[in-house]
Design a protein around this motif. Structure first.
Motif, PDB file in Angstrom:
ATOM      1  N   THR A 168       0.838  -1.204   0.000  1.00 57.51           N
ATOM      2  CA  THR A 168       0.000   0.000   0.000  1.00 57.51           C
ATOM      3  C   THR A 168       0.869   1.250   0.000  1.00 57.51           C
ATOM      4  OG1 THR A 168      -1.830  -1.121   1.105  1.00 57.51           O
ATOM      5  CG2 THR A 168      -1.748   1.281   1.300  1.00 57.51           C
ATOM      6  N   ILE A 169       1.885   1.264   0.855  1.00 56.48           N
ATOM      7  CA  ILE A 169       2.793   2.418   0.943  1.00 56.48           C
ATOM      8  C   ILE A 169       3.519   2.630  -0.388  1.00 56.48           C
ATOM      9  CG2 ILE A 169       4.857   3.345   2.094  1.00 56.48           C
ATOM     10  CD1 ILE A 169       2.537   3.275   3.993  1.00 56.48           C
ATOM     11  N   VAL A 170       4.057   1.548  -0.952  1.00 57.02           N
ATOM     12  CA  VAL A 170       4.803   1.655  -2.218  1.00 57.02           C
ATOM     13  C   VAL A 170       3.875   2.104  -3.345  1.00 57.02           C
ATOM     14  CG1 VAL A 170       6.111   0.359  -3.962  1.00 57.02           C
ATOM     15  CG2 VAL A 170       6.566  -0.005  -1.525  1.00 57.02           C
ATOM     16  N   SER A 171       2.667   1.570  -3.398  1.00 55.48           N
ATOM     17  CA  SER A 171       1.714   1.943  -4.451  1.00 55.48           C
ATOM     18  C   SER A 171       1.356   3.422  -4.370  1.00 55.48           C
ATOM     19  CB  SER A 171       0.440   1.105  -4.348  1.00 55.48           C
ATOM     20  OG  SER A 171       0.709  -0.254  -4.577  1.00 55.48           O
ATOM     21  N   SER A 224      -3.595   4.179 -12.892  1.00 60.71           N
ATOM     22  CA  SER A 224      -2.961   3.715 -11.657  1.00 60.71           C
ATOM     23  C   SER A 224      -3.911   3.857 -10.477  1.00 60.71           C
ATOM     24  CB  SER A 224      -1.677   4.502 -11.372  1.00 60.71           C
ATOM     25  OG  SER A 224      -0.696   4.193 -12.311  1.00 60.71           O
ATOM     26  N   LEU A 225      -4.587   4.997 -10.397  1.00 59.12           N
ATOM     27  CA  LEU A 225      -5.568   5.206  -9.324  1.00 59.12           C
ATOM     28  C   LEU A 225      -6.715   4.203  -9.425  1.00 59.12           C
ATOM     29  CD1 LEU A 225      -5.684   9.102  -9.223  1.00 59.12           C
ATOM     30  CD2 LEU A 225      -4.969   7.591  -7.353  1.00 59.12           C
ATOM     31  N   ALA A 226      -7.190   3.952 -10.639  1.00 60.10           N
ATOM     32  CA  ALA A 226      -8.279   2.988 -10.838  1.00 60.10           C
ATOM     33  C   ALA A 226      -7.841   1.582 -10.431  1.00 60.10           C
ATOM     34  CB  ALA A 226      -8.735   3.004 -12.297  1.00 60.10           C
ATOM     35  N   VAL A 227      -6.633   1.179 -10.817  1.00 59.09           N
ATOM     36  CA  VAL A 227      -6.111  -0.140 -10.438  1.00 59.09           C
ATOM     37  C   VAL A 227      -5.956  -0.218  -8.918  1.00 59.09           C
ATOM     38  CG1 VAL A 227      -4.040  -1.610 -10.496  1.00 59.09           C
ATOM     39  CG2 VAL A 227      -4.973  -0.669 -12.620  1.00 59.09           C
ATOM     40  N   TYR A 228      -5.374   0.818  -8.335  1.00 60.95           N
ATOM     41  CA  TYR A 228      -5.152   0.830  -6.887  1.00 60.95           C
ATOM     42  C   TYR A 228      -6.479   0.677  -6.140  1.00 60.95           C
ATOM     43  CZ  TYR A 228      -4.111   2.325  -2.199  1.00 60.95           C
ATOM     44  OH  TYR A 228      -4.025   2.358  -0.841  1.00 60.95           O
ATOM     45  N   PHE A 229      -7.446   1.525  -6.443  1.00 60.04           N
ATOM     46  CA  PHE A 229      -8.716   1.467  -5.716  1.00 60.04           C
ATOM     47  C   PHE A 229      -9.518   0.215  -6.069  1.00 60.04           C
ATOM     48  CE2 PHE A 229      -7.980   6.097  -5.200  1.00 60.04           C
ATOM     49  CZ  PHE A 229      -7.986   6.110  -3.811  1.00 60.04           C
ATOM     50  N   LEU A 257      -8.414  -2.823  -7.060  1.00 61.54           N
ATOM     51  CA  LEU A 257      -7.855  -4.023  -6.434  1.00 61.54           C
ATOM     52  C   LEU A 257      -7.937  -3.941  -4.902  1.00 61.54           C
ATOM     53  CD1 LEU A 257      -4.836  -4.902  -8.755  1.00 61.54           C
ATOM     54  CD2 LEU A 257      -7.131  -5.900  -8.696  1.00 61.54           C
ATOM     55  N   SER A 258      -7.894  -2.724  -4.352  1.00 59.83           N
ATOM     56  CA  SER A 258      -8.061  -2.573  -2.901  1.00 59.83           C
ATOM     57  C   SER A 258      -9.467  -2.971  -2.473  1.00 59.83           C
ATOM     58  CB  SER A 258      -7.768  -1.126  -2.475  1.00 59.83           C
ATOM     59  OG  SER A 258      -6.414  -0.810  -2.683  1.00 59.83           O
ATOM     60  N   ILE A 259     -10.447  -2.592  -3.255  1.00 60.30           N
ATOM     61  CA  ILE A 259     -11.837  -2.980  -2.952  1.00 60.30           C
ATOM     62  C   ILE A 259     -12.009  -4.483  -3.138  1.00 60.30           C
ATOM     63  CG2 ILE A 259     -14.230  -2.776  -3.754  1.00 60.30           C
ATOM     64  CD1 ILE A 259     -13.520   0.228  -4.385  1.00 60.30           C
ATOM     65  N   LEU A 260     -11.490  -5.009  -4.241  1.00 59.17           N
ATOM     66  CA  LEU A 260     -11.602  -6.444  -4.516  1.00 59.17           C
ATOM     67  C   LEU A 260     -10.959  -7.286  -3.411  1.00 59.17           C
ATOM     68  CD1 LEU A 260     -12.667  -8.415  -6.648  1.00 59.17           C
ATOM     69  CD2 LEU A 260     -10.449  -8.257  -7.774  1.00 59.17           C
ATOM     70  N   ALA A 261      -9.890  -6.773  -2.804  1.00 57.51           N
ATOM     71  CA  ALA A 261      -9.194  -7.506  -1.741  1.00 57.51           C
ATOM     72  C   ALA A 261     -10.086  -7.763  -0.531  1.00 57.51           C
ATOM     73  CB  ALA A 261      -7.938  -6.741  -1.315  1.00 57.51           C
ATOM     74  N   LYS A 262     -11.157  -7.019  -0.396  1.00 55.06           N
ATOM     75  CA  LYS A 262     -12.072  -7.189   0.736  1.00 55.06           C
ATOM     76  C   LYS A 262     -13.017  -8.379   0.560  1.00 55.06           C
ATOM     77  CE  LYS A 262     -11.999  -2.252   1.761  1.00 55.06           C
ATOM     78  NZ  LYS A 262     -11.137  -2.298   2.908  1.00 55.06           N
ATOM     79  N   GLY A 316      -4.826 -15.490  -2.144  1.00 49.88           N
ATOM     80  CA  GLY A 316      -5.522 -14.700  -3.162  1.00 49.88           C
ATOM     81  C   GLY A 316      -5.389 -13.212  -2.916  1.00 49.88           C
ATOM     82  N   ARG A 317      -5.531 -12.825  -1.676  1.00 49.79           N
ATOM     83  CA  ARG A 317      -5.434 -11.414  -1.322  1.00 49.79           C
ATOM     84  C   ARG A 317      -4.012 -10.884  -1.508  1.00 49.79           C
ATOM     85  NH1 ARG A 317      -7.444 -10.209   4.423  1.00 49.79           N
ATOM     86  NH2 ARG A 317      -5.216  -9.916   4.732  1.00 49.79           N
ATOM     87  N   ILE A 318      -3.018 -11.674  -1.130  1.00 49.34           N
ATOM     88  CA  ILE A 318      -1.629 -11.229  -1.296  1.00 49.34           C
ATOM     89  C   ILE A 318      -1.256 -11.189  -2.787  1.00 49.34           C
ATOM     90  CG2 ILE A 318       0.783 -11.796  -0.816  1.00 49.34           C
ATOM     91  CD1 ILE A 318      -0.118 -12.677   1.980  1.00 49.34           C
ATOM     92  N   LEU A 319      -1.783 -12.130  -3.568  1.00 47.64           N
ATOM     93  CA  LEU A 319      -1.564 -12.067  -5.017  1.00 47.64           C
ATOM     94  C   LEU A 319      -2.103 -10.743  -5.568  1.00 47.64           C
ATOM     95  CD1 LEU A 319      -0.869 -13.053  -7.857  1.00 47.64           C
ATOM     96  CD2 LEU A 319      -3.029 -14.329  -7.852  1.00 47.64           C
ATOM     97  N   LEU A 320      -3.306 -10.364  -5.174  1.00 49.97           N
ATOM     98  CA  LEU A 320      -3.864  -9.091  -5.625  1.00 49.97           C
ATOM     99  C   LEU A 320      -3.009  -7.918  -5.171  1.00 49.97           C
ATOM    100  CD1 LEU A 320      -7.750  -9.172  -5.225  1.00 49.97           C
ATOM    101  CD2 LEU A 320      -6.380  -9.304  -7.288  1.00 49.97           C
ATOM    102  N   SER A 321      -2.491  -7.999  -3.968  1.00 47.02           N
ATOM    103  CA  SER A 321      -1.645  -6.940  -3.436  1.00 47.02           C
ATOM    104  C   SER A 321      -0.363  -6.803  -4.264  1.00 47.02           C
ATOM    105  CB  SER A 321      -1.312  -7.234  -1.976  1.00 47.02           C
ATOM    106  OG  SER A 321      -0.571  -6.193  -1.404  1.00 47.02           O
TER     107      SER A 321
END
Length: 161
Positions: free
Chosen positions: A18-21, A69-74, A76-81, A104-109
Motif C-alpha cells: 500500500t505504501i509503495v503503491s 494507476s488510481l483505478a487499479v489501486y482502488f 484491487l483494494s476494494i476487490l481484496a475485501k 488470493g489477497r496477497i496475489l492481488l496486493s
C-alpha cells in the motif's frame, strides 16, 4: 458456491505494498506536474515491441496512466475485501479457506503494486523520452513485466498445493 466468509487481518506485506503503491502514484503525479512546462506538445504515446517510439501524440495523454494507476489501486483494494468471491484453482473448504483467501489477497496486493510501479515507470520513461534525456522504454520495462507474470504463476502454484 457456499464458501465461508472469514475476516483475515492485513499482513505486513499488504501494508508495505500500500505504501509503495501510494508513493509511486504520488511520484508520477508530482513528476508530471513538475515537468509539464518543459514538455513539448508532441510526446511519445506508443512503443513497439523493442521499446522504441512508433507513435507520437498530445502531451495530455500523460494524464491517462496516473488515472489508470488510481483505478487499479482502488479497484484491487476494494476487490481484496472479498476473497471469498475469487476464482481459485482448488475447491474452497472450511479447512483451507483462510490459507487460500490469504494467498488470493496477497496475489492481488502484489499485482496492485507491480502494475502501479510499471505504470509509473512507463510515465517516467515517456517524459524522459519526450525531453530527449532517454530513449524508449528501456530494459527495466521488460524486467517488471516478467516479474509480474512470474508473480501470478507463483501464486497460482501456491494455491494448488
Amino acid at each position: 458456491m457456499n464458501r465461508p466468509i472469514i475476516s483475515i487481518p492485513r499482513t505486513e506485506v499488504e501494508f508495505i505494498h500500500t505504501i509503495v503503491s501510494i508513493a509511486a502514484i504520488l511520484f508520477t503525479i508530482t513528476y508530471l506536474v513538475m515537468t509539464w512546462t518543459e514538455l513539448p506538445n508532441s510526446i511519445p504515446i506508443h512503443f513497439n515491441s523493442l521499446g522504441k517510439v512508433d507513435r507520437w501524440g498530445s502531451r495530455y495523454v500523460l494524464f491517462i496512466l496516473p488515472l489508470l494507476s488510481l483505478a487499479v489501486y482502488f479497484g484491487l483494494s476494494i476487490l481484496a475485501k472479498f476473497p471469498h468471491k475469487y476464482n481459485y484453482p482448488v475447491q474452497i473448504t472450511a479447512g483451507n479457506a483462510k490459507k487460500q483467501y490469504l494467498n488470493g489477497r496477497i496475489l492481488l496486493s502484489w499485482m496492485k503494486v507491480e502494475i502501479v510501479v510499471l505504470f509509473s515507470y512507463i510515465e517516467w520513461r515517456i517524459i524522459q523520452t519526450a525531453l530527449e534525456r532517454l530513449s524508449g522504454l528501456g530494459i527495466l520495462f521488460y524486467v517488471i513485466l516478467i516479474i509480474f507474470i512470474m508473480t501470478i504463476f507463483n501464486y497460482l502454484l501456491r494455491m494448488r498445493k
